[in-house]
Design a protein around this motif. Sequence first.
Motif, PDB file in Angstrom:
ATOM      1  N   GLY A  75       0.742  -1.234  -0.206  1.00  0.00           N
ATOM      2  CA  GLY A  75      -0.019  -0.009  -0.089  1.00  0.00           C
ATOM      3  C   GLY A  75       0.918   1.420   0.011  1.00  0.00           C
ATOM      4  O   GLY A  75       1.946   1.396   0.492  1.00  0.00           O
ATOM      5  N   LEU A  76       0.454   2.385  -0.779  1.00  0.00           N
ATOM      6  CA  LEU A  76       1.036   3.603  -0.886  1.00  0.00           C
ATOM      7  C   LEU A  76       1.195   4.249   0.518  1.00  0.00           C
ATOM      8  O   LEU A  76       2.210   4.660   0.827  1.00  0.00           O
ATOM      9  CB  LEU A  76       0.337   4.425  -1.875  1.00  0.00           C
ATOM     10  CG  LEU A  76       0.161   4.025  -3.061  1.00  0.00           C
ATOM     11  CD1 LEU A  76      -0.446   5.075  -3.950  1.00  0.00           C
ATOM     12  CD2 LEU A  76       1.551   3.842  -3.758  1.00  0.00           C
ATOM     13  N   LEU A  77       0.064   4.148   1.207  1.00  0.00           N
ATOM     14  CA  LEU A  77       0.171   4.543   2.805  1.00  0.00           C
ATOM     15  C   LEU A  77       1.434   3.872   3.503  1.00  0.00           C
ATOM     16  O   LEU A  77       2.147   4.846   4.080  1.00  0.00           O
ATOM     17  CB  LEU A  77      -1.096   4.630   3.598  1.00  0.00           C
ATOM     18  CG  LEU A  77      -1.137   5.164   4.848  1.00  0.00           C
ATOM     19  CD1 LEU A  77      -0.828   6.577   4.905  1.00  0.00           C
ATOM     20  CD2 LEU A  77      -2.561   4.961   5.654  1.00  0.00           C
ATOM     21  N   GLN A  78       1.389   2.531   3.414  1.00  0.00           N
ATOM     22  CA  GLN A  78       2.364   1.706   4.266  1.00  0.00           C
ATOM     23  C   GLN A  78       3.896   2.171   3.679  1.00  0.00           C
ATOM     24  O   GLN A  78       4.919   2.389   4.471  1.00  0.00           O
ATOM     25  CB  GLN A  78       2.283   0.469   4.265  1.00  0.00           C
ATOM     26  CG  GLN A  78       3.119  -0.553   5.026  1.00  0.00           C
ATOM     27  CD  GLN A  78       2.882  -0.355   6.551  1.00  0.00           C
ATOM     28  OE1 GLN A  78       1.904   0.017   6.958  1.00  0.00           O
ATOM     29  NE2 GLN A  78       3.998  -0.413   7.233  1.00  0.00           N
ATOM     30  N   ALA A  79       3.921   2.370   2.258  1.00  0.00           N
ATOM     31  CA  ALA A  79       5.083   2.623   1.893  1.00  0.00           C
ATOM     32  C   ALA A  79       5.546   4.173   2.203  1.00  0.00           C
ATOM     33  O   ALA A  79       6.843   4.460   2.560  1.00  0.00           O
ATOM     34  CB  ALA A  79       5.164   2.699   0.367  1.00  0.00           C
ATOM     35  N   PHE A  80       4.543   4.960   2.580  1.00  0.00           N
ATOM     36  CA  PHE A  80       4.983   6.150   2.985  1.00  0.00           C
ATOM     37  C   PHE A  80       5.377   5.952   4.257  1.00  0.00           C
ATOM     38  O   PHE A  80       6.342   6.949   4.686  1.00  0.00           O
ATOM     39  CB  PHE A  80       3.742   7.250   2.550  1.00  0.00           C
ATOM     40  CG  PHE A  80       3.973   8.524   3.465  1.00  0.00           C
ATOM     41  CD1 PHE A  80       4.569   9.804   2.638  1.00  0.00           C
ATOM     42  CD2 PHE A  80       3.323   8.750   4.578  1.00  0.00           C
ATOM     43  CE1 PHE A  80       4.840  10.731   3.421  1.00  0.00           C
ATOM     44  CE2 PHE A  80       3.550  10.052   5.187  1.00  0.00           C
ATOM     45  CZ  PHE A  80       4.255  11.071   4.791  1.00  0.00           C
ATOM     46  N   LEU A  81       4.769   5.677   5.076  1.00  0.00           N
ATOM     47  CA  LEU A  81       5.119   5.404   6.455  1.00  0.00           C
ATOM     48  C   LEU A  81       6.458   4.750   6.696  1.00  0.00           C
ATOM     49  O   LEU A  81       7.123   5.258   7.480  1.00  0.00           O
ATOM     50  CB  LEU A  81       4.137   4.626   7.319  1.00  0.00           C
ATOM     51  CG  LEU A  81       2.686   5.418   7.468  1.00  0.00           C
ATOM     52  CD1 LEU A  81       1.690   4.604   8.080  1.00  0.00           C
ATOM     53  CD2 LEU A  81       2.829   6.745   8.113  1.00  0.00           C
ATOM     54  N   ARG A  82       6.771   3.634   5.794  1.00  0.00           N
ATOM     55  CA  ARG A  82       8.026   2.916   5.965  1.00  0.00           C
ATOM     56  C   ARG A  82       8.977   3.797   5.475  1.00  0.00           C
ATOM     57  O   ARG A  82      10.064   4.005   6.127  1.00  0.00           O
ATOM     58  CB  ARG A  82       7.839   1.832   5.128  1.00  0.00           C
ATOM     59  CG  ARG A  82       9.104   0.839   5.063  1.00  0.00           C
ATOM     60  CD  ARG A  82       8.834  -0.473   4.634  1.00  0.00           C
ATOM     61  NE  ARG A  82       8.075  -0.527   2.911  1.00  0.00           N
ATOM     62  CZ  ARG A  82       7.092  -0.926   2.811  1.00  0.00           C
ATOM     63  NH1 ARG A  82       6.326  -1.246   3.860  1.00  0.00           N
ATOM     64  NH2 ARG A  82       6.381  -0.668   1.675  1.00  0.00           N
ATOM     65  N   GLU A  83       8.880   4.650   4.274  1.00  0.00           N
ATOM     66  CA  GLU A  83       9.871   5.398   3.831  1.00  0.00           C
ATOM     67  C   GLU A  83      10.257   6.549   4.830  1.00  0.00           C
ATOM     68  O   GLU A  83      11.455   7.010   5.354  1.00  0.00           O
ATOM     69  CB  GLU A  83       9.603   6.105   2.439  1.00  0.00           C
ATOM     70  CG  GLU A  83      10.558   7.071   1.987  1.00  0.00           C
ATOM     71  CD  GLU A  83      10.210   7.379   0.593  1.00  0.00           C
ATOM     72  OE1 GLU A  83      10.851   8.495   0.096  1.00  0.00           O
ATOM     73  OE2 GLU A  83       9.052   7.032   0.317  1.00  0.00           O
ATOM     74  N   ARG A  84       9.329   7.051   5.426  1.00  0.00           N
ATOM     75  CA  ARG A  84       9.361   7.999   6.559  1.00  0.00           C
ATOM     76  C   ARG A  84      10.142   7.317   7.709  1.00  0.00           C
ATOM     77  O   ARG A  84      10.873   8.396   8.353  1.00  0.00           O
ATOM     78  CB  ARG A  84       7.879   8.600   7.010  1.00  0.00           C
ATOM     79  CG  ARG A  84       8.049   9.678   7.954  1.00  0.00           C
ATOM     80  CD  ARG A  84       6.598  10.211   8.214  1.00  0.00           C
ATOM     81  NE  ARG A  84       6.792  11.414   9.192  1.00  0.00           N
ATOM     82  CZ  ARG A  84       5.469  12.089   9.685  1.00  0.00           C
ATOM     83  NH1 ARG A  84       4.462  11.521   9.225  1.00  0.00           N
ATOM     84  NH2 ARG A  84       5.628  12.946  10.396  1.00  0.00           N
ATOM     85  N   SER A  85       9.591   6.258   8.094  1.00  0.00           N
ATOM     86  CA  SER A  85      10.319   5.565   9.224  1.00  0.00           C
ATOM     87  C   SER A  85      12.026   5.512   8.995  1.00  0.00           C
ATOM     88  O   SER A  85      12.747   5.853   9.701  1.00  0.00           O
ATOM     89  CB  SER A  85       9.861   4.441   9.688  1.00  0.00           C
ATOM     90  OG  SER A  85      10.762   3.649  10.435  1.00  0.00           O
TER      91      SER A  85
END
Length: 428
Positions: free
Chosen positions: A278-288
């Motif tokens: 998911g794009l949201l999960q990818a965003f959160l993962r990239e942010r982390s």
Amino acid sequence: MDLSFGLSYTARNVLLGATMLGALGGMLGSFALLRRQSLLGDALAHAALPGVCLGFLLTGSKSPLPLFLGALAAGLLGALLILITVRWSRLKEDAAIGIVLSVFFGIGIVLLTHIQKLPSGNQSGLDKYLFGQAATLVEEDLVVMAVLGGLVALAVLAFYKELKLLSFDPAFGASLGLPMRRLEALLTLLLVVVVVVGLQTVGVVLIVATLITPAAAARQWTDRLGAMVLLAAAIGALAGVAGSLASSLVPRLPTGPVIVLVSSSVLIASLLCAPRRGLLQAFLRERSVGARIRRENLLKDLYLQGERGGSWESFISWTHLMGLRGQGSRELGRTARSLTTSGLVERTGDDLRLTPQGLRAAESMVRKHRLWEVYLTRRLELPSDHVHRDAEAMEHALTETAVEALEELLGFPTADPHGRTIPPRRTA
């Protein structure tokens, strides 16, 4: 027992037909999606249109069976032409699909125009194949759909392992002696059947969405083909139920487009919220990951400043740290707060220094960086002034196990290519 669920005769037919189509489309669309043949269904749908017209011209009847048979024959002919064009010419598959789609659709429009001009050719029963008109489904249509759909489901079940090989590694399947070309033809035949089944419900224009959208949504949630096929069938069936119920409750609301909108909504939700893709999960993962890299960089910067000064007891000024990497004050503040909360950094006003725990963490980062520089200069024979940037990236990816193996491979070096000491590994 009353199975009408309070629905009218027409609504029941639409519900059953849309549900069957959604399940079949999702199931077959999974294989088409994995084989990167998403537009093949669109081409087959457009190729089936002249078959519908010819079925009417030859029989003079608008009953489902001759129209289905005509659509099936034309769809198979279109699929055969695509396969022959790809195999025996220099054209790629996308070009062959585009040619067949446009030529057959053009022929279909010409035949529809001709039928409209005939005295017995009231076109109202045939134009539904362009945009779909699920409300015209009758029991005879449902019987044909159920028989053809059952045959498709049995074929997928019987040849599941072979179709799996065809989707992922046809070359390996051929090396096992499997008839991969025949399996490809079988899969194309099954796609043609599903396309023909769905023409009356969603029409030529929207049938590709019925095939691909549920499969694309299911692909976001799983890496297993079996689970993907079942989930895509469930999403397609759910979209069919939702679309048919919505069209029965809201006057003049077309069923086919609503089915596509429901499945598209599921796809959008899957693209956004799937746990792994998911794009949201990818965003959160990239942010982390970005936050972790900034924390590790700050630890390393504090270590290097202390190393140059000969002591890690001194505080390093805020403005000096900002200038090292061109960070803004707000970004540095977030990173410093995180490290302070973790007990790795001590802060006094706008000055920072490492705690004993932070010093150990910083030594680990510096050790990774300098060992990788040694590896690049010794094993890849890169100049020492060309290795810093690569080491700056790899230091955040190397695990402790990898670092130990790297250190052993290099013979436990004590200095990097620039002569700086490599911090020793601490056991506690």
